[in-house]
Design a protein around this motif. Sequence first.
Motif: not given
Length: 109
Positions: A20-21, A81-85, A105-109
């Motif tokens: 999916k990513h 996961n925006r960080a992975w993208l 891990a998802a990064r802080g916004v």
Amino acid sequence: MGLFSYGVAPVITIEDRLLKHLQAVIVAKLRRRENFAFNWDQEPGVGTDVTHENGSHGSVWISESSSLYFQYDGSPSMALNRAWLEDLMQAANTSTGLRAVPEPAARGV
């Protein structure tokens, strides 16, 4: 486990979440008319129907004229996961091309 098929290349089995990513990155690059290589070499979650002595590896060139098909076994909806993208897009923008990288891990916004 999802499948990624590309022309005459072997079918590449990819875990649904990773696929999916990868799909999101591939579609984004093709929308911008950016050609790139997609490579795999024994990454976790990636394999093919063709196994070599040292494991599964290969590369395909992806361009706007590519015919791609993404198939999923699991649920069609999953959060990305925006960080992975970002990590996958960064890999796709290098001379070595897109390849599976571990999910951060998802990064802080």
